[in-house]
Structures are given as C-alpha cells and as structure tokens.
Enzyme design. Structure first.
Site, mmCIF file in Angstrom:
data_model
loop_
_atom_site.group_PDB
_atom_site.id
_atom_site.type_symbol
_atom_site.label_atom_id
_atom_site.label_comp_id
_atom_site.label_asym_id
_atom_site.label_seq_id
_atom_site.Cartn_x
_atom_site.Cartn_y
_atom_site.Cartn_z
ATOM 1 C CG ASN A 16 -36.391 52.877 11.617
ATOM 2 O OD1 ASN A 16 -36.305 53.555 11.114
ATOM 3 N ND2 ASN A 16 -35.270 52.080 10.822
ATOM 4 C CD1 TRP A 17 -42.401 54.852 11.029
ATOM 5 C CD2 TRP A 17 -42.095 57.952 11.235
ATOM 6 N NE1 TRP A 17 -43.492 56.216 11.712
ATOM 7 C CE2 TRP A 17 -43.765 57.273 11.740
ATOM 8 C CE3 TRP A 17 -42.271 58.890 10.090
ATOM 9 C CZ2 TRP A 17 -44.854 57.980 12.162
ATOM 10 C CZ3 TRP A 17 -43.794 60.052 11.340
ATOM 11 C CH2 TRP A 17 -44.211 59.074 11.678
ATOM 12 C CE LYS A 18 -35.874 50.383 7.830
ATOM 13 N NZ LYS A 18 -35.726 49.343 6.841
ATOM 14 C CG HIS A 102 -30.600 50.612 11.640
ATOM 15 N ND1 HIS A 102 -30.484 49.690 10.221
ATOM 16 C CD2 HIS A 102 -32.162 49.785 11.512
ATOM 17 C CE1 HIS A 102 -31.697 49.449 9.624
ATOM 18 N NE2 HIS A 102 -32.386 49.606 10.594
ATOM 19 C CD GLU A 172 -33.863 46.045 13.055
ATOM 20 O OE1 GLU A 172 -34.568 46.105 11.887
ATOM 21 O OE2 GLU A 172 -32.765 47.065 12.676
ATOM 22 N N GLY A 178 -35.656 44.213 4.483
ATOM 23 C CA GLY A 178 -36.678 44.078 3.401
ATOM 24 C C GLY A 178 -36.553 43.214 2.802
ATOM 25 N N GLY A 238 -40.122 48.288 10.244
ATOM 26 C CA GLY A 238 -39.857 49.415 8.969
ATOM 27 C C GLY A 238 -40.848 48.839 8.274
HETATM 28 P P1 13P Z 1 -38.062 45.753 7.639
HETATM 29 O O1 13P Z 1 -39.184 45.583 8.965
HETATM 30 O O2 13P Z 1 -39.477 46.846 6.501
HETATM 31 O O3 13P Z 1 -38.135 44.640 6.871
HETATM 32 O O4 13P Z 1 -36.885 47.224 8.259
HETATM 33 C C1 13P Z 1 -36.941 46.250 9.234
HETATM 34 C C2 13P Z 1 -35.518 47.292 9.709
HETATM 35 O O5 13P Z 1 -34.888 47.889 9.547
HETATM 36 C C3 13P Z 1 -36.601 47.901 10.858
HETATM 37 O O6 13P Z 1 -35.104 48.993 11.521
#
Ligand code: 13P
Length: 256
Positions: A16-18, A102, A172, A178, A238
């Site tokens: 998930n590149w956000k 999400h 999640e 994060g 992420g």
């Molecule tokens: P991180 O891996 O950066 O903690 O993010 C998790 C996430 O929200 C994946 O969708």
C-alpha cells in the site's frame, strides 16, 4: 488487456503505497524494483496499490504477475463527487483488487455503511475487496473485540457465502499503523481466530475459509514470523513497500 489475478494459495503481500511517491517517474522506479523483486520470490503473490493517478500508466503493457489494487474509491459508478474516484474507474484502470475501509479513510469520515456499499460494489464489478478492520486502541476489558465484530458484521451483511473466497480481510489495528513495532504474532493469532468466528457468524460455514492478512509496521524482520506464528495468509505493508531494499528483503524472507 487482461486483468491480473494472483495465486492466493501463496502468501499474499499487499504494497500500500498510500500517497507516495511525489512523481510518476519515482512511481515507475518503485514499480520496476517491485517487478524485479518478485522475479525471485516465486512463493509470494504481490498486489500493489499505487495512488490512483498512477495506476493506468503503470499497468499499461504490463504482463507480469503483480496485481493492482485501488487504495480506496467510491461505490457509485460515477457522479458529482469532486476529487473522488469510483471503483468502476479503478477497475477500468486495470485494478483487480480494492482496499476497502482503510483506517486512514475511516478517520476522514468513511462509515461502516460506506464500507459495506464499497464492498458490495467491488464484488459486483468483479473486484476482490481487501476489507480492512481494526480498533483505534485496546482496553483491558476487551471492548475492541465488539468493535471488530461490528465492523465485520456491517461490511459482510447480505453478501453471498460463496463470495467470501473473493474477499481478503486485513486486520490493521490503528495503533500499529505507522508504529515502530507490529502487534505480537501471538495476539494476531488470537485475533485471527476471533475474526474467523465472526465471519462464520455473519455468513455461515463458508466463512471458515476466509483469508486473513495482518497490517501495521511490518518490515523484513517481522514479515515471516508474523505469517508463520500468527497463521495469517499474508500482509498489508505500508512504509516498507516504499523502500526498495526493505521490500525485496520482505519478499525474499517469505520465499526462503
Ligand atoms: P505501515 O506498514 O507503514 O505501518 O502501514 C500499514 C498500513 O496502513 C498498510 O495499509
């Protein structure tokens, strides 16, 4: 051009590149390195969820085994929703999966009703939903279990039992997204059992086969233990999906 479906018997890693990276040039580089990484990681299935503006161009001419996912999109096919994209448009851009619910979108106002509508719209468009659930915090009295149960019940109500094969459920916990460390694999194992039970309550015995992913602070050291010890089917990643060396190491650790 055909949409890519992944082999879900293998461990599934969703990148998930956000809202990264800033330019298409960098997105191309990141995708190229992900393609390279998957060449040697034969036992892993990879789904990449880039920002929607990059998906069509990244998928153009691509014939490999990486599938694309929408990070989040509206259930309405089209309409007066300035700045949004629809699941139908993401499907047209060659996504085969859609992250639904999400935490970062729920935090901006998406409700359980919105998530349920998106899940159903995904299925009717032929997209496989990756349904995200997770509590904001944990309390010692276990109220987070009721919270997760309701997120699952509301999203899954009314779906056909046979559709559960198309759905991935990503647990999640908001407090691990994060964060420095993921939750313990032991706690995830327990949560996985609970999620399966809730899915069976919602849709019947077919729910036993539901595939569950974990997401939150996964890196190259925690990916494999989480899959092996928590008995999850895969991971939603992420930050570590944006760093070439780290993502390669995650895929290698799962292929070893
Ligand atoms: P991180 O891996 O950066 O903690 O993010 C998790 C996430 O929200 C994946 O969708």
């Amino acid at each position: 051009m055909a949409h890519v479906t992944i082999d879900t018997m293998k461990a599934v890693v969703v990148a998930n590149w956000k809202m990264h990276p800033q330019t298409f040039k960098d997105a191309r580089k990141l995708f190229d390195s992900t393609k390279k990484a998957i060449e040697t990681a034969r036992n892993v299935s990879v789904i990449v969820a880039p920002p929607s503006v990059f998906v069509r161009e990244l998928s153009r001419g691509y014939r490999g085994r990486i599938a694309f996912a929408a990070q989040g999109a509206r259930a309405e096919l089209e309409g007066a929703f300035t700045g949004d994209v629809s699941l139908a448009q993401m499907r047209d851009a060659r996504c085969t999966y859609a992250i639904v619910g999400h935490a970062e979108r729920r935090a901006r106002g998406e409700t359980n009703e919105d998530v349920a509508a998106q899940l159903k719209a995904s299925l009717s468009l032929g997209l496989s939903p990756i349904l995200c659930v997770g509590e904001k915090e944990r309390s010692s009295d276990g109220t987070h279990y009721a919270f997760i149960k309701e997120e699952l019940r509301s999203a899954l109500s009314g779906i056909k039992p046979s559709d559960i094969k198309k759905i991935l459920i990503a647990y999640e916990p908001v407090w691990a997204i994060g964060a420095v460390k993921p939750m313990t694999s032991r706690d995830m194992h327990e949560m996985g059992i609970f999620i399966r039970k809730c899915v069976v309550e919602s849709i019947g015995d077919a729910g036993m086969d539901v595939r569950i992913l974990y997401g939150g602070a996964i890196d190259q050291n925690t990916a494999r233990p989480m899959i092996e010890e928590a008995h999850v089917h895969g991971l939603l990643v992420g930050r570590a999906s944006l760093e070439r060396g780290v993502f390669v190491a995650i895929l290698e650790s799962l292929s070893a």
